[in-house]
Design a protein around this motif. Structure first.
Motif, PDB file in Angstrom:
ATOM      1  N   HIS A 278       0.829  -1.215   0.000  1.00 34.80           N
ATOM      2  CA  HIS A 278       0.000   0.000   0.000  1.00 34.80           C
ATOM      3  C   HIS A 278       0.859   1.258   0.000  1.00 34.80           C
ATOM      4  O   HIS A 278       0.655   2.173  -0.806  1.00 34.80           O
ATOM      5  CB  HIS A 278      -0.932   0.004   1.212  1.00 34.80           C
ATOM      6  CG  HIS A 278      -1.671   1.306   1.389  1.00 34.80           C
ATOM      7  ND1 HIS A 278      -1.111   2.418   1.999  1.00 34.80           N
ATOM      8  CD2 HIS A 278      -2.923   1.692   1.011  1.00 34.80           C
ATOM      9  CE1 HIS A 278      -1.962   3.414   1.996  1.00 34.80           C
ATOM     10  NE2 HIS A 278      -3.067   3.006   1.406  1.00 34.80           N
ATOM     11  N   ASP A 279       1.824   1.323   0.905  1.00 35.35           N
ATOM     12  CA  ASP A 279       2.610   2.549   1.057  1.00 35.35           C
ATOM     13  C   ASP A 279       3.438   2.849  -0.180  1.00 35.35           C
ATOM     14  O   ASP A 279       3.596   4.018  -0.563  1.00 35.35           O
ATOM     15  CB  ASP A 279       3.518   2.437   2.283  1.00 35.35           C
ATOM     16  CG  ASP A 279       2.721   2.412   3.578  1.00 35.35           C
ATOM     17  OD1 ASP A 279       1.494   2.668   3.540  1.00 35.35           O
ATOM     18  OD2 ASP A 279       3.308   2.107   4.638  1.00 35.35           O
ATOM     19  N   ARG A 280       3.954   1.822  -0.830  1.00 36.43           N
ATOM     20  CA  ARG A 280       4.780   2.049  -2.014  1.00 36.43           C
ATOM     21  C   ARG A 280       3.933   2.413  -3.230  1.00 36.43           C
ATOM     22  O   ARG A 280       4.310   3.289  -4.014  1.00 36.43           O
ATOM     23  CB  ARG A 280       5.669   0.835  -2.273  1.00 36.43           C
ATOM     24  CG  ARG A 280       6.890   0.850  -1.366  1.00 36.43           C
ATOM     25  CD  ARG A 280       7.455  -0.521  -1.055  1.00 36.43           C
ATOM     26  NE  ARG A 280       8.540  -0.360  -0.089  1.00 36.43           N
ATOM     27  CZ  ARG A 280       8.334  -0.184   1.223  1.00 36.43           C
ATOM     28  NH1 ARG A 280       7.097  -0.167   1.707  1.00 36.43           N
ATOM     29  NH2 ARG A 280       9.356  -0.034   2.053  1.00 36.43           N
ATOM     30  N   PHE A 281       2.791   1.778  -3.381  1.00 35.72           N
ATOM     31  CA  PHE A 281       1.929   2.165  -4.500  1.00 35.72           C
ATOM     32  C   PHE A 281       1.343   3.559  -4.290  1.00 35.72           C
ATOM     33  O   PHE A 281       1.198   4.323  -5.247  1.00 35.72           O
ATOM     34  CB  PHE A 281       0.823   1.134  -4.707  1.00 35.72           C
ATOM     35  CG  PHE A 281       1.279  -0.088  -5.437  1.00 35.72           C
ATOM     36  CD1 PHE A 281       1.692  -0.006  -6.759  1.00 35.72           C
ATOM     37  CD2 PHE A 281       1.320  -1.328  -4.815  1.00 35.72           C
ATOM     38  CE1 PHE A 281       2.131  -1.123  -7.449  1.00 35.72           C
ATOM     39  CE2 PHE A 281       1.766  -2.455  -5.489  1.00 35.72           C
ATOM     40  CZ  PHE A 281       2.169  -2.352  -6.806  1.00 35.72           C
ATOM     41  N   ARG A 282       1.024   3.891  -3.050  1.00 33.37           N
ATOM     42  CA  ARG A 282       0.523   5.239  -2.792  1.00 33.37           C
ATOM     43  C   ARG A 282       1.593   6.282  -3.103  1.00 33.37           C
ATOM     44  O   ARG A 282       1.291   7.336  -3.678  1.00 33.37           O
ATOM     45  CB  ARG A 282       0.072   5.364  -1.329  1.00 33.37           C
ATOM     46  CG  ARG A 282      -0.584   6.706  -0.998  1.00 33.37           C
ATOM     47  CD  ARG A 282      -1.753   6.984  -1.907  1.00 33.37           C
ATOM     48  NE  ARG A 282      -2.460   8.224  -1.595  1.00 33.37           N
ATOM     49  CZ  ARG A 282      -3.066   8.992  -2.491  1.00 33.37           C
ATOM     50  NH1 ARG A 282      -3.027   8.664  -3.788  1.00 33.37           N
ATOM     51  NH2 ARG A 282      -3.712  10.079  -2.142  1.00 33.37           N
ATOM     52  N   GLU A 283       2.834   5.985  -2.769  1.00 27.11           N
ATOM     53  CA  GLU A 283       3.922   6.894  -3.094  1.00 27.11           C
ATOM     54  C   GLU A 283       4.119   6.986  -4.599  1.00 27.11           C
ATOM     55  O   GLU A 283       4.363   8.063  -5.152  1.00 27.11           O
ATOM     56  CB  GLU A 283       5.211   6.432  -2.413  1.00 27.11           C
ATOM     57  CG  GLU A 283       6.371   7.396  -2.528  1.00 27.11           C
ATOM     58  CD  GLU A 283       6.147   8.712  -1.804  1.00 27.11           C
ATOM     59  OE1 GLU A 283       6.773   9.722  -2.201  1.00 27.11           O
ATOM     60  OE2 GLU A 283       5.340   8.742  -0.856  1.00 27.11           O
ATOM     61  N   GLY A 284       3.979   5.852  -5.284  1.00 27.88           N
ATOM     62  CA  GLY A 284       4.116   5.841  -6.738  1.00 27.88           C
ATOM     63  C   GLY A 284       3.054   6.675  -7.434  1.00 27.88           C
ATOM     64  O   GLY A 284       3.278   7.186  -8.542  1.00 27.88           O
ATOM     65  N   MET A 285       1.900   6.845  -6.800  1.00 27.80           N
ATOM     66  CA  MET A 285       0.831   7.651  -7.384  1.00 27.80           C
ATOM     67  C   MET A 285       1.169   9.146  -7.379  1.00 27.80           C
ATOM     68  O   MET A 285       0.442   9.944  -7.965  1.00 27.80           O
ATOM     69  CB  MET A 285      -0.485   7.398  -6.639  1.00 27.80           C
ATOM     70  CG  MET A 285      -1.035   5.988  -6.845  1.00 27.80           C
ATOM     71  SD  MET A 285      -2.444   5.596  -5.769  1.00 27.80           S
ATOM     72  CE  MET A 285      -3.744   6.561  -6.553  1.00 27.80           C
ATOM     73  N   LYS A 286       2.273   9.509  -6.727  1.00 28.78           N
ATOM     74  CA  LYS A 286       2.739  10.902  -6.742  1.00 28.78           C
ATOM     75  C   LYS A 286       3.827  11.123  -7.794  1.00 28.78           C
ATOM     76  O   LYS A 286       4.250  12.259  -8.014  1.00 28.78           O
ATOM     77  CB  LYS A 286       3.291  11.278  -5.368  1.00 28.78           C
ATOM     78  CG  LYS A 286       2.291  11.107  -4.231  1.00 28.78           C
ATOM     79  CD  LYS A 286       2.965  11.334  -2.885  1.00 28.78           C
ATOM     80  CE  LYS A 286       2.020  10.999  -1.737  1.00 28.78           C
ATOM     81  NZ  LYS A 286       2.694  11.131  -0.414  1.00 28.78           N
ATOM     82  N   ALA A 287       4.285  10.048  -8.430  1.00 34.55           N
ATOM     83  CA  ALA A 287       5.373  10.151  -9.398  1.00 34.55           C
ATOM     84  C   ALA A 287       4.908  10.873 -10.666  1.00 34.55           C
ATOM     85  O   ALA A 287       3.744  10.764 -11.065  1.00 34.55           O
ATOM     86  CB  ALA A 287       5.895   8.759  -9.757  1.00 34.55           C
ATOM     87  N   PRO A 288       5.812  11.609 -11.326  1.00 33.65           N
ATOM     88  CA  PRO A 288       5.428  12.351 -12.535  1.00 33.65           C
ATOM     89  C   PRO A 288       4.822  11.467 -13.623  1.00 33.65           C
ATOM     90  O   PRO A 288       3.880  11.882 -14.313  1.00 33.65           O
ATOM     91  CB  PRO A 288       6.749  12.976 -12.994  1.00 33.65           C
ATOM     92  CG  PRO A 288       7.561  13.110 -11.746  1.00 33.65           C
ATOM     93  CD  PRO A 288       7.199  11.920 -10.907  1.00 33.65           C
ATOM     94  N   SER A 289       5.350  10.247 -13.796  1.00 32.89           N
ATOM     95  CA  SER A 289       4.822   9.385 -14.854  1.00 32.89           C
ATOM     96  C   SER A 289       3.366   9.021 -14.602  1.00 32.89           C
ATOM     97  O   SER A 289       2.555   8.933 -15.539  1.00 32.89           O
ATOM     98  CB  SER A 289       5.674   8.123 -14.979  1.00 32.89           C
ATOM     99  OG  SER A 289       5.695   7.401 -13.752  1.00 32.89           O
ATOM    100  N   TRP A 290       3.005   8.826 -13.331  1.00 36.78           N
ATOM    101  CA  TRP A 290       1.616   8.489 -13.006  1.00 36.78           C
ATOM    102  C   TRP A 290       0.712   9.717 -13.118  1.00 36.78           C
ATOM    103  O   TRP A 290      -0.388   9.639 -13.675  1.00 36.78           O
ATOM    104  CB  TRP A 290       1.519   7.890 -11.611  1.00 36.78           C
ATOM    105  CG  TRP A 290       0.112   7.538 -11.231  1.00 36.78           C
ATOM    106  CD1 TRP A 290      -0.717   8.235 -10.402  1.00 36.78           C
ATOM    107  CD2 TRP A 290      -0.652   6.411 -11.691  1.00 36.78           C
ATOM    108  NE1 TRP A 290      -1.948   7.619 -10.302  1.00 36.78           N
ATOM    109  CE2 TRP A 290      -1.929   6.503 -11.082  1.00 36.78           C
ATOM    110  CE3 TRP A 290      -0.376   5.349 -12.547  1.00 36.78           C
ATOM    111  CZ2 TRP A 290      -2.931   5.549 -11.314  1.00 36.78           C
ATOM    112  CZ3 TRP A 290      -1.376   4.406 -12.780  1.00 36.78           C
ATOM    113  CH2 TRP A 290      -2.638   4.513 -12.172  1.00 36.78           C
TER     114      TRP A 290
END
Length: 327
Positions: A278-290
């Protein structure tokens, strides 16, 4: 003592505090039930490469890759509207290394229409929702019969079973949306199944059907050009990308059938596994590509926690089961 020996001893003494700190962190993580993947993580998408589900899976995998110590590998297992992939993940050991992109027809609609070899409410543990895409009811824009939803419903009342609607296939969410609408409005449409959103759009353009369902990421150029026109949205609120389109709820019919996408794993995942992903995917949702991807499909943040994601899936599944029982 030689110069080389003194250097080695000095280096060892300097490194000792860092090693002790690292050992302490690891010990603390272990004491708190910490978990990390020990091999590649398979992200199972139940549809073919190049489709909406596949693009979501690959985009978030790319965004999250720097956050994981092991590779994230998207594996496509198409078939039966995503049910084949769901069955495979339901039977997988709950070790945190296999996740399913769920929330669509395989989780909320197909199990209401027919028996599947998994229970969508108990066979999985939800981790995080990534997207929530609205479903639009659309008509032909040039030479079409209807221009708004009230015209459609008036015709459905006077011509029961003659107004046609296309879906992405029998049992899919776009099919169930109209079942819900029929029950809420006490009308009857004629269902024409296709093999996906693309063929539905082409059928609308050709005048083969009166109505078609398109997900928000499928509207694209055909809606921009006016060739197809969205006239109602089956969501709780209007879409920021198409603010002129009213919701079915606004028009008097309480129908919500969002196409959700997020990660689940087989039931039995530990709290530590769920928290880690959860924590890593939530962080990934802040990435520029997403964020660029979400801007491109003109959608806002679709995040929900695992329990909230599961609750939303279960609620929609229950609504569709209720509609089928009354049909």
């Amino acid at each position: 003592m030689s110069r080389m020996t003194r250097r080695a001893l000095t280096a060892g003494l300097l490194a000792a505090p860092a090693l002790l700190r690292a050992h302490g962190v690891a010990a603390q993580a272990g004491a708190q039930g910490g978990w990390q993947p020990s091999r590649r993580i398979e992200l199972i998408a139940g549809f073919a490469p190049g489709g909406g589900s596949d693009i979501i899976a690959r985009t978030i995998a790319e965004a999250c890759a720097p956050l994981y110590p092991q590779p994230l590998v998207v594996v496509n297992r198409p078939g039966a509207g995503g049910a084949l992939a769901a069955e495979a993940v339901a039977r997988t050991a709950p070790d945190g290394h296999t996740l399913l992109l769920a929330g669509g027809s395989e989780s909320t609609s197909i199990p209401a229409h027919r028996e599947v070899p998994y229970d969508p409410k108990t066979a999985f543990r939800a981790i995080i929702r990534l997207t929530r895409n609205g479903h639009f009811i659309c008509v032909r824009g040039k030479g079409g019969r209807f221009s708004d939803m009230r015209q459609v419903m008036a015709a459905a009342k006077t011509e029961p079973g003659r107004i046609t609607h296309g879906s992405a296939g029998a049992g899919t969410l776009s099919h169930s949306l109209f079942l819900l609408l029929e029950r809420r409005a006490d009308v009857e449409f004629l269902h024409v199944p296709y093999t996906g959103g693309g063929p539905v759009a082409q059928a609308l353009l050709a005048g083969e059907i009166d109505l078609g369902v398109q997900a928000s990421d499928e509207l694209g150029g055909l809606a921009a050009s006016g060739d197809i026109v969205p006239i109602a949205l089956a969501s709780a609120e209007r879409s920021p990308a198409w603010p002129q389109v009213p919701t079915l709820r606004e028009l008097g019919w309480d129908v919500q059938a969002d196409n959700q996408k997020g990660w689940v794993g087989p039931t039995g995942l530990t709290d530590a596994m769920v928290a880690y992903h959860h924590d890593r995917f939530r962080e990934g949702m802040k990435a520029p590509s997403w964020t660029r991807f979400m801007e491109r499909i003109r959608e806002t943040d679709g995040y929900a926690s695992g329990p909230d994601f599961q609750r939303a899936m279960d609620t929609l599944l229950d609504d569709i089961r209720g509609a089928l029982r009354r049909s």
